[in-house]
Design an enzyme around this catalytic site. Structure first.
Site, short mmCIF file in Angstrom:
data_model
loop_
_atom_site.label_atom_id
_atom_site.label_comp_id
_atom_site.label_asym_id
_atom_site.label_seq_id
_atom_site.Cartn_x
_atom_site.Cartn_y
_atom_site.Cartn_z
N GLN A 1 0.81 -1.21 0.00
CA GLN A 1 0.00 0.00 0.00
C GLN A 1 0.84 1.27 0.00
O GLN A 1 0.32 2.38 -0.05
CB GLN A 1 -0.92 0.01 1.22
CG GLN A 1 -1.93 -1.13 1.24
CD GLN A 1 -2.71 -1.20 2.54
OE1 GLN A 1 -2.61 -0.33 3.40
NE2 GLN A 1 -3.50 -2.25 2.70
N HIS B 1 -1.27 0.47 5.77
CA HIS B 1 -1.81 1.52 6.64
C HIS B 1 -0.87 2.71 6.79
O HIS B 1 -0.49 3.10 7.88
CB HIS B 1 -2.18 0.94 8.00
CG HIS B 1 -3.22 -0.12 7.96
ND1 HIS B 1 -3.78 -0.67 9.08
CD2 HIS B 1 -3.81 -0.75 6.90
CE1 HIS B 1 -4.66 -1.61 8.74
NE2 HIS B 1 -4.69 -1.66 7.41
N GLU C 1 -15.34 4.44 8.79
CA GLU C 1 -15.92 5.57 9.52
C GLU C 1 -15.71 6.89 8.80
O GLU C 1 -14.70 7.09 8.13
CB GLU C 1 -15.29 5.70 10.91
CG GLU C 1 -15.50 4.52 11.83
CD GLU C 1 -14.84 4.72 13.18
OE1 GLU C 1 -15.03 3.85 14.05
OE2 GLU C 1 -14.15 5.75 13.38
N TYR D 1 -10.85 -9.66 9.78
CA TYR D 1 -11.13 -10.17 8.43
C TYR D 1 -11.58 -11.62 8.45
O TYR D 1 -12.31 -12.07 7.56
CB TYR D 1 -9.89 -10.00 7.55
CG TYR D 1 -9.58 -8.56 7.22
CD1 TYR D 1 -10.44 -7.80 6.43
CD2 TYR D 1 -8.43 -7.95 7.71
CE1 TYR D 1 -10.16 -6.48 6.13
CE2 TYR D 1 -8.14 -6.62 7.41
CZ TYR D 1 -9.02 -5.89 6.63
OH TYR D 1 -8.74 -4.58 6.34
#
Length: 376
Positions: free
Chosen positions: A95, A158, A252, A273
Site C-alpha cells: 500500500q 496503513h 468511519e 477479516y
C-alpha cells in the site's frame, strides 16, 4: 450511530412532506435530500497505474501522484510523456509509494506543494513522510521533508497519508496505524494511527493538544485512528473531516476535534477479516462516535464536499469513493448530521481519489484506468 442517522433521515423527510414549503424545522435549516442526477463518466486521461492524489495548478494543468512512484503532469487533457523528476527515494511496497499531493493555499505566491510518501530506513522498514517542494518546469526543487513519522515497520500497510489545509493555514495529515493496532493508535508517545497538525514549514503549533505532555508526539492533533485515506475541509465551518478504513466493516467518517480519541481499536463497528471479534465495544466514555459508518465495509478512498455549481442537487454534501464496490457514495448532510446515504454513480471500478477541476467538473482517479470526469 448509523441506524440513528437513518432513523433521523426518515423522520426529517416525513416532516418535510407534511410541512409543505417550509424549509426549517425547530429553527434548523433542512437540507432536502437530492435526487440522483443523470451523470456520465468519461475518460479524461488513460493510465494503468494507481492515481493516489490530484492537485490542479493555477494554469489549469493537473498533477497526479501515482502510487508506483511517479508524479505526472497533465497538460491540455494530455499526459506529458516525461514524469516529473526530483522526487525523494520512495519505498514502493504493497500500500506504500507516492501518495497524496496538495498545493499551499498561497501557491500562486510561494510555489510550495506538499507530498506524502512511504520512506525506507535502509533496514527493511518503512514509514510515512511529508515533504514540500517547488515545481520548476518538470522538476521538483527545494525539497524538504517536514515530518517523518517514527513509525517504521516491515509491513507495507496503513500509511494513511491524506493532506488538507484549514482556513488558518495549518497543514493536517493522516498516518495509519501501520498494521500495529495494539500498540500505536492509543499511545500518544508513538506515531501512527493519528491525525497531525503542523505549520506549513513543519513547525509545531504551540496550541497543539499534547504540546505539554511529556513524551508525546507534539504534532498529534487527534488519535485512535486506523487508516484514514480521506480528508477534506468543510467549506462553511472550516472543520477537517476524515474517513478511515475499518477492518471487516466499521469504515468511519469522523469530524476531527482537537485532542479527541476516536477509539480504534478499543471501540469499532467492525470485526477481524476472519470474522472473529477483537472488541465487544462500539462506544465508550471518552471516545468519539463516528458521524457515519459502513457495515459492510466499502473500502473508502478519496473525499470531497460538493461546492461546484455544475451539480446543484449535490451542493453542500459529501462524496466518498469506494474501492471495494467501485462506486461513488453521497452523504446528504443536515449541519454535521448525515441524514441520507446513496450511490450516485456506480460501475467505476476502484475509486481512489477525487478533485474538482477549474471547469467545475468532478474528476476521479480510478485504479488501473486513469482519470475520469463526471459530466451532468
Amino acid at each position: 450511530m448509523k441506524n440513528i442517522n437513518k432513523a433521523l433521515a426518515i423522520s426529517l423527510l416525513s416532516l418535510m412532506s407534511l410541512a409543505s414549503c417550509s424549509d426549517t424545522l425547530n429553527g434548523a435549516d433542512i437540507v432536502v435530500s437530492p435526487k440522483n442526477q443523470e451523470i456520465k463518466s468519461e475518460i479524461f486521461v488513460e493510465n494503468d497505474g494507481i492515481p493516489w492524489g490530484m492537485a490542479w495548478l493555477p494554469n489549469g494543468d493537473l498533477l497526479v501522484t501515482m502510487r508506483g512512484g511517479e508524479l505526472r503532469l497533465i497538460q491540455d487533457g494530455k499526459l506529458v510523456e516525461q514524469p516529473i523528476t526530483g522526487l525523494p527515494e520512495i519505498a514502493v511496497k504493497q500500500q506504500g509509494g507516492l501518495l497524496d499531493i496538495i498545493l499551499h493555499p498561497n501557491y500562486a505566491d510561494n510555489g510550495w506543494l506538499y507530498l506524502s510518501y512511504s520512506k525506507a530506513d535502509g533496514n527493511g522498514n518503512f514509514s510515512t513522510a511529508i515533504m514540500r517542494a517547488k515545481l520548476n518546469g518538470l522538476s521538483l526543487v527545494e525539497q524538504q521533508d517536514i515530518y517523518v513519522a517514527q513509525a517504521y515497520g516491515d509491513r507495507g500497510v496503513h500509511f494513511g497519508s491524506r493532506l488538507a489545509f484549514d482556513d488558518n493555514g495549518y497543514l493536517y495529515f493522516s498516518i495509519g496505524d501501520r498494521g500495529q493496532r495494539d500498540i500505536n493508535p492509543q499511545d500518544i508517545t508513538r506515531d501512527a494511527g493519528k491525525i497531525y497538525r503542523i505549520f506549513d514549514d513543519g513547525r509545531i503549533p504551540e496550541d497543539n493538544p499534547f504540546i505539554d505532555v511529556q513524551g508525546a508526539k507534539k504534532a498529534i492533533y487527534s488519535y485512535g485512528h486506523r487508516n484514514p485515506q480521506g480528508m477534506a475541509k468543510h467549506p462553511k465551518t472550516g472543520e477537517i473531516w476524515t474517513h478511515e478504513h475499518g477492518p471487516k466493516g466499521g469504515d468511519e467518517v469522523n469530524i476531527i476535534s482537537k485532542g479527541k480519541n476516536y477509539g480504534w481499536p478499543v471501540i469499532s463497528y467492525g470485526v477481524n477479516y476472519s470474522g472473529t471479534s477483537f472488541t465487544e465495544l462500539t462506544e465508550k466514555e471518552g471516545m468519539e462516535q463516528p458521524a457515519w459508518y459502513w457495515e459492510p465495509s466499502i473500502a473508502p478512498s478519496g473525499m470531497m464536499f460538493v461546492t461546484s455549481d455544475k451539480y446543484p442537487q449535490w451542493q453542500g454534501n459529501l462524496l466518498v469513493g469506494s474501492m471495494k464496490f467501485g462506486y461513488l457514495v453521497m452523504l446528504t448532510l443536515n449541519g454535521n448530521t448525515v441524514v441520507k446515504e446513496e450511490v450516485v454513480k456506480d460501475e467505476l471500478i476502484r475509486v481512489r481519489s477525487m478533485s474538482v477541476g477549474p471547469d467545475g467538473l468532478i474528476y476521479l482517479g480510478i485504479d488501473g484506468k486513469g482519470i475520469y470526469r463526471l459530466v451532468p
